[in-house]
Design an enzyme around this catalytic site. Structure first.
Site, PDB file in Angstrom:
ATOM      1  N   TRP A 236       0.696  -1.426   0.443  1.00 36.93           N
ATOM      2  CA  TRP A 236      -0.414   0.058  -0.225  1.00 36.93           C
ATOM      3  C   TRP A 236       0.727   1.263  -0.043  1.00 36.93           C
ATOM      4  O   TRP A 236       0.028   2.165   0.309  1.00 36.93           O
ATOM      5  CB  TRP A 236      -0.998  -0.173   1.429  1.00 36.93           C
ATOM      6  N   CYS A 272      -7.261  -3.372  -3.183  1.00 38.25           N
ATOM      7  CA  CYS A 272      -7.948  -4.032  -2.894  1.00 38.25           C
ATOM      8  C   CYS A 272      -8.666  -3.700  -3.969  1.00 38.25           C
ATOM      9  O   CYS A 272      -9.058  -5.420  -4.342  1.00 38.25           O
ATOM     10  CB  CYS A 272      -9.152  -3.046  -2.227  1.00 38.25           C
ATOM     11  N   HIS A 328     -13.309   1.195  -1.002  1.00 39.73           N
ATOM     12  CA  HIS A 328     -12.503  -0.080  -0.373  1.00 39.73           C
ATOM     13  C   HIS A 328     -13.627  -1.170  -1.007  1.00 39.73           C
ATOM     14  O   HIS A 328     -14.833  -0.681  -0.910  1.00 39.73           O
ATOM     15  CB  HIS A 328     -12.617  -0.408   0.853  1.00 39.73           C
ATOM     16  N   ASP A 351     -14.529 -10.587   0.474  1.00 36.06           N
ATOM     17  CA  ASP A 351     -13.242 -10.219   0.739  1.00 36.06           C
ATOM     18  C   ASP A 351     -12.261 -10.995   0.547  1.00 36.06           C
ATOM     19  O   ASP A 351     -11.449 -10.632   1.963  1.00 36.06           O
ATOM     20  CB  ASP A 351     -13.752  -9.099   1.639  1.00 36.06           C
ATOM     21  N   GLU A 440     -30.562   6.466   6.447  1.00 43.98           N
ATOM     22  CA  GLU A 440     -30.248   7.297   7.249  1.00 43.98           C
ATOM     23  C   GLU A 440     -31.603   7.929   8.393  1.00 43.98           C
ATOM     24  O   GLU A 440     -32.413   8.442   8.368  1.00 43.98           O
ATOM     25  CB  GLU A 440     -28.805   8.550   7.462  1.00 43.98           C
ATOM     26  N   GLU A 445     -33.452   1.797  10.786  1.00 44.99           N
ATOM     27  CA  GLU A 445     -31.483   2.100  11.337  1.00 44.99           C
ATOM     28  C   GLU A 445     -31.360   1.718  12.683  1.00 44.99           C
ATOM     29  O   GLU A 445     -30.358   1.393  13.233  1.00 44.99           O
ATOM     30  CB  GLU A 445     -31.041   3.325  10.622  1.00 44.99           C
ATOM     31  N   HIS A 475     -14.007  23.161  -2.201  1.00 46.09           N
ATOM     32  CA  HIS A 475     -12.472  23.338  -3.000  1.00 46.09           C
ATOM     33  C   HIS A 475     -13.167  23.299  -4.549  1.00 46.09           C
ATOM     34  O   HIS A 475     -14.156  22.173  -4.712  1.00 46.09           O
ATOM     35  CB  HIS A 475     -11.387  22.307  -2.655  1.00 46.09           C
ATOM     36  N   TYR A 511      -5.559   5.822  -1.061  1.00 46.13           N
ATOM     37  CA  TYR A 511      -6.617   5.858  -1.102  1.00 46.13           C
ATOM     38  C   TYR A 511      -7.218   5.231   1.217  1.00 46.13           C
ATOM     39  O   TYR A 511      -7.876   5.630   1.048  1.00 46.13           O
ATOM     40  CB  TYR A 511      -7.343   5.095  -1.818  1.00 46.13           C
TER      41      TYR A 511
END
Length: 687
Positions: A236, A272, A328, A351, A440, A445, A475, A511
């Protein structure tokens, strides 16, 4: 196949016909490759009619030393047995073999035996082999997926799109899965054969290869090389001098071929999305519907407390155990989970990126997506870790002058955003966030959080942030190589002027949040007038940030505003991705299978500095294997460079040509072009 003067003359596997019906013709047209739970036919040619009261028997063998032997029944029995029926026509017998929908996948060796009435073997032919794969078109197979559009995308499509970047600026790169490229299937079974399970007890491992839960879990362990004979080594941070930088890869096939060709030697290097891309290739090739997932603002919770703790002192470059990744990637595979209660079927998280140990191995999953959504963390496998990846809180702390630790900010909404996969209708993005979590702030939830043991609210030492102040980082979306400004804005909505101590820290990060170097630091004492806004401008110059920015081209700006009085400081964090230029690809003329095709790839140097060591890497499933073209000359600022490539398409259909450009100062520049490859029909004029 047969000996001289033998009764059995030949066995025709009818590969062209069978492979077409079993949707495996893209893998191979000469070798027999079939899917379980679906019949296939072979023809036995005899020198004469079958002798009176003689019959044929079939025996299947699996493994290097016949670890598994299966006698094929002559008539249909229970659904979990191989059986065959036959039709005789003079000196030819058509045998139709029926495999159970839960048959072992792998390479089979078929023995055809001519048996006498008293059970003696009159003749025997052994040299017959075929491969059996999972069958997502078969309703009795546990990987059955009842939607042709989904099957076309998640099993048959060799071209992918991987989403990257940040949650508020999502970009994508093309990826060549290439699951049907030459010898990829053989390498996939080679991966299984080199797992720890296979090396420890080959017979037991083969017997378990009927189960996609077992197969997929092994794949997640074997795609990474941590602790086994796996395919990829993860790294990484630079340098990558003894291997290939992760952002150089454009597909899975060169990685798998190199691993196999080098004698089961791990390939350097992956991150990843590379691990996920290779896993997707292997699983699709074996017949398990699979898609690649990107989770933006993904949490890596080491201690299992469902929170990510950051200590912000705006000074150190500390290495943290917990971390939050900008994105990810993992994969989801579709299967029924007979090892779990009902309700856990469907998409399963897998994963292959080595993060934490699971049952002593660097693997993760399969875990039902539905279990993550409902907070059922006792479900196999690795549910707590995956739940945290999409639901953890981020808690920011700082050390006070006396050494005490103060909680300054709790972020309960940032983790697990815009969870994405490629659309089945094209290269666009499909948002699957609601498959992982309820909206959310919803009642559902809150109930899930309670079930999972996550705290719904976090206190901040009894202090509150000054309600009259707001802190914002503004930005642009800058292009790598240009200068740009970032604005820090403090707004005072109160009735009195306020004295504020501002601290701003800009760092280059990867990242997955590894610090690469400081870009800028600023500390100011300012007075923000009532009902006014104060702006601080940070100037970022290419000649400065280019010295520390990683290959992920990401700058993180953190700001802290401390008002006078006994109140909590305000904190804001913004990740600024630096956009990359694109390559331009022009394909000349129409494309026909087995006819040479020419393409031009061009690139203009956008940087204010020259580039050296330029190399274009091209590949495309059904078009050409990985090919590199080196640029010998220096590429000056603003200069356009163009290269020509000729290749011969090997398969018809809509194909994708992928190109990557790398140099000393500019890397990970991508380009993609679609190529429609047709079959050429020649006009014949009757005489």
């Amino acid at each position: 196949m047969a000996q001289q003067n033998s009764f059995i003359v030949d066995v025709d596997l009818r590969s062209h016909e069978n492979n077409l019906f079993h949707r495996t013709r893209e893998i191979d047209r000469e070798r027999l490759i079939v899917r379980r739970g679906q019949p296939f036919s072979i023809t036995v040619q005899l020198s004469d009619s079958l002798p009176h009261k003689h019959q044929l028997e079939l025996v299947l063998h699996l493994g290097k030393q016949d670890e598994v032997v299966i006698k094929v029944q002559r008539q249909r029995g229970t659904g979990d047995k191989w059986w065959f029926n036959q039709q005789e026509a003079q000196s030819e017998i058509l045998l139709t073999l029926h495999s159970p929908a839960d048959a072992i996948i792998g390479q089979y060796y078929l023995s055809v035996l001519l048996m006498s009435l008293d059970g003696r073997i009159v003749e025997k032919i052994n040299e017959i082999s075929f491969h059996l794969l999972f069958n997502p078109w078969c309703k009795d197979d546990v990987v059955y997926l009842p939607d042709e559009k989904l099957l076309h995308e998640y099993v048959m499509n060799e071209d992918g799109v991987i989403f990257m970047g940040t949650w508020d600026y999502i970009r994508s790169i093309p990826w060549n899965y290439g699951q049907f490229e030459d010898f990829v299937m053989d390498i996939c079974f080679e991966v299984l054969d080199n797992s720890k399970e296979a090396l420890q007890n080959f017979k037991m491992d083969i017997e378990r290869r009927s189960d996609p839960v077992h197969i997929s879990r092994i794949i997640t362990a074997m795609v990474n090389a941590n602790g086994d004979r796996g395919v990829l080594i993860g790294r990484w941070k630079q340098p990558y001098l003894d291997g290939v930088a992760p952002n150089r890869w454009t597909g899975s096939v060169p990685i798998l071929r190199k691993w196999s060709k080098d004698g089961i030697k791990a390939v350097k290097y992956g991150q990843c999305w590379v691990f996920a891309g290779v896993a997707c290739t292997v699983l699709r090739c074996l017949g398990i519907p699979t898609r690649l997932i990107t989770n933006f603002a993904s949490a890596h919770d080491v201690d299992g407390n469902l929170s990510i703790d950051f200590v912000e002192d705006f000074e150190s470059r500390e290495e943290k155990n917990d971390s939050s990744w900008n994105f990810h990637c993992w994969v989801e595979s579709w299967m029924r989970r007979d090892d779990l209660p009902k309700g856990n079927e469907g998409w399963q998280v897998l994963d292959p990126t080595p993060q934490e140990l699971s049952d002593g191995e660097f693997c993760c999953g399969p875990c039902p997506v539905s279990a993550i959504k409902e907070g059922n963390l006792g479900v196999k496998y690795d549910a707590p870790f995956i739940f945290a990846e999409v639901n953890a809180d981020i808690i920011y702390w700082r050390f006070l002058p006396g050494g005490q630790k103060q909680k300054i900010r709790v972020d309960q909404r940032s983790v697990g955003r815009n969870i994405s996969t490629k659309s089945i209708y094209g290269n666009g993005r499909e948002d699957v966030t609601l498959l992982y979590k309820y909206p959310e702030g919803s009642k559902e939830e809150r109930e899930v959080y309670k079930k999972a043991g996550r705290r719904v609210t976090h206190h901040t030492d009894g202090k509150v942030a000054p309600a009259r102040l707001n802190l914002l980082i503004k930005h642009p979306n800058p292009v790598f190589g240009t200068d740009f400004d970032v604005i820090l804005e403090v707004t005072n909505e109160g009735c009195d002027d306020t004295n504020v101590h501002l601290t701003v820290h800009a760092i280059a990060v990867t990242y997955n949040s590894l610090h690469q170097g400081e870009c800028q630091r600023q500390m100011n004492n300012v007075t923000v007038s009532a009902q006014k806004a104060h702006k601080e401008v940070l100037h970022f110059r290419y000649e400065d940030y280019s010295k520390c920015v990683s290959e992920h081209h990401l700058i993180r700006v953190k700001a802290l505003a401390e008002a006078q009085g006994d109140s909590l400081p305000l904190m804001a964090v913004a990740d600024i991705p630096l956009n990359m230029p694109e390559l331009h690809i022009q394909v000349l003329g129409k494309a026909f299978v087995w006819e040479q095709l020419t393409a031009y790839v061009s690139f203009t140097n956008p940087l204010p500095v020259p580039l050296t060591g330029g190399v274009f890497t091209l590949e495309g499933a059904g078009l050409l294997s990985e090919t590199q073209i080196y640029v010998q000359d220096v590429i000056s600022p603003g200069q356009k460079v163009s290269v020509k490539i000729s290749f011969t398409p090997m398969r018809t259909g809509v194909r994708t040509l992928l190109v990557d450009f790398d140099s000393d100062r500019l890397k990970d520049v991508k380009g993609v072009a679609s190529v429609v490859v047709r079959k050429k029909y020649r006009n014949t004029i009757p005489v």
